[in-house]
Design a protein around this motif. Sequence first.
Motif, short mmCIF file in Angstrom:
data_model
loop_
_atom_site.label_atom_id
_atom_site.label_comp_id
_atom_site.label_asym_id
_atom_site.label_seq_id
_atom_site.Cartn_x
_atom_site.Cartn_y
_atom_site.Cartn_z
N ASN A 201 0.87 -1.16 0.13
CA ASN A 201 0.05 0.04 0.12
C ASN A 201 0.93 1.29 -0.03
O ASN A 201 0.24 2.33 -0.61
CB ASN A 201 -0.90 -0.15 1.08
N ARG A 202 1.93 1.17 0.49
CA ARG A 202 2.93 2.39 0.83
C ARG A 202 3.33 2.28 -0.60
O ARG A 202 3.78 3.73 -1.37
CB ARG A 202 3.94 2.03 2.05
N LEU A 203 3.83 1.42 -1.40
CA LEU A 203 4.35 1.66 -2.60
C LEU A 203 3.52 2.17 -3.44
O LEU A 203 3.82 2.95 -4.35
CB LEU A 203 4.70 0.10 -3.24
N LYS A 204 2.08 1.80 -3.56
CA LYS A 204 1.12 2.26 -4.59
C LYS A 204 0.98 4.07 -4.17
O LYS A 204 0.86 4.73 -5.15
CB LYS A 204 -0.31 1.35 -4.18
N ASP A 205 1.19 4.25 -2.97
CA ASP A 205 1.01 5.64 -2.45
C ASP A 205 2.05 6.45 -3.01
O ASP A 205 1.96 7.36 -3.66
CB ASP A 205 0.95 5.90 -1.06
N ASP A 206 3.22 5.57 -3.06
CA ASP A 206 4.48 6.61 -3.64
C ASP A 206 4.67 6.47 -5.06
O ASP A 206 4.99 7.58 -5.80
CB ASP A 206 5.65 5.79 -3.08
N LEU A 207 3.86 5.53 -5.70
CA LEU A 207 3.82 5.53 -7.16
C LEU A 207 2.69 6.71 -7.51
O LEU A 207 3.16 7.62 -8.38
CB LEU A 207 2.99 4.32 -7.64
N ARG A 208 1.71 7.07 -6.88
CA ARG A 208 0.81 8.06 -6.99
C ARG A 208 1.61 9.57 -6.95
O ARG A 208 1.55 10.61 -7.53
CB ARG A 208 -0.35 7.91 -6.10
N ILE A 209 2.55 9.56 -5.71
CA ILE A 209 2.99 10.77 -5.39
C ILE A 209 4.05 11.09 -6.63
O ILE A 209 4.23 12.17 -7.05
CB ILE A 209 3.95 10.39 -4.19
N LEU A 210 4.91 10.12 -6.91
CA LEU A 210 5.76 10.09 -8.30
C LEU A 210 4.76 10.74 -9.53
O LEU A 210 5.53 11.71 -10.15
CB LEU A 210 6.55 9.01 -8.37
N MET A 211 4.06 10.06 -9.85
CA MET A 211 2.93 10.58 -10.88
C MET A 211 2.62 11.87 -10.78
O MET A 211 2.69 12.73 -11.67
CB MET A 211 1.77 9.64 -11.13
N LYS A 212 2.08 12.34 -9.68
CA LYS A 212 1.89 13.74 -9.41
C LYS A 212 2.90 14.95 -9.79
O LYS A 212 2.90 15.74 -10.19
CB LYS A 212 1.08 13.83 -8.00
N PHE A 213 4.06 14.38 -9.10
CA PHE A 213 5.23 15.39 -9.13
C PHE A 213 5.66 15.47 -10.57
O PHE A 213 5.79 16.43 -10.92
CB PHE A 213 6.53 14.67 -8.51
N ASN A 214 5.50 14.14 -11.38
CA ASN A 214 5.98 14.36 -12.67
C ASN A 214 4.92 15.11 -13.73
O ASN A 214 5.43 16.03 -14.66
CB ASN A 214 5.80 12.74 -13.35
N GLU A 215 3.67 15.20 -13.17
CA GLU A 215 2.72 16.17 -13.98
C GLU A 215 2.93 17.38 -13.51
O GLU A 215 2.78 18.25 -14.41
CB GLU A 215 1.21 15.79 -13.34
N LYS A 216 3.33 17.82 -12.26
CA LYS A 216 3.57 19.32 -11.85
C LYS A 216 4.91 19.76 -12.62
O LYS A 216 5.25 21.04 -12.85
CB LYS A 216 3.94 19.10 -10.51
N SER A 217 5.90 18.79 -13.13
CA SER A 217 7.26 19.20 -13.71
C SER A 217 6.96 19.48 -15.16
O SER A 217 8.07 19.82 -15.60
CB SER A 217 8.30 18.19 -13.27
N LEU A 218 5.93 18.97 -15.70
CA LEU A 218 5.82 19.13 -17.25
C LEU A 218 5.64 20.61 -17.65
O LEU A 218 4.95 21.31 -16.79
CB LEU A 218 4.51 18.42 -17.61
#
Length: 218
Positions: A201-218
Amino acid sequence: MKYRCLVVIAILISFCSISCNNWGGNELPVYSPSDFNAELVDVSLQSKDGNHTVSDFKLINQNGNIITQEDYKDKIYVVDFFFTRCPSICPIMTDNMVKIQNEFSNNNDVMLLSLSVTPELDSISVLRKYANDKKAIDEKWNITTGDKRHIYELARKSYFAVVEQGDGGMQDFIHTPNFILVDKKRQIRGVYNGTDDEEINRLKDDLRILMKFNEKSL
């Protein structure tokens, strides 16, 4: 007593400094070899600090296709090391990889990579049957075999997945429950126990965090 308090304060300041440097405003830490327990890091890299990226690789997947870093370019991916005949932790790990696959099946930025630690036994046909049994999505999850020395070097020097030192020779064997999270820059962003539900579950949460960060950096 005063001396002990000063030591505790110094340790806390040092820990805070390391944490802040690792997080760097990116929501998740970026791991270098010096951030890991030394037992998990090949002796040649134990003193290295910062700028660690996973090495290029060349593997063969369940369809007999050659898989390299190019197949994971601009992808966030999860790595594990397994073998198809494993009767203990691997079935649990694989079931958890299936859960991650299914949860992120519609997200093209997320991929999975499994590497066999018994490549001499896990042929393409064996991996194909294994992938079919687990309902692996070929475009998302590469279940791979390849040169044993190459795979073991990746485990020890790129992904820091195992404690045991070795040379990848005939008598060498690694067995680890670790899942490793890698970002689009080939940096390690997290390590998780692939047999533990809370860790998944922590891994899934971290995947979502990474995806959000990548979206912000576009």
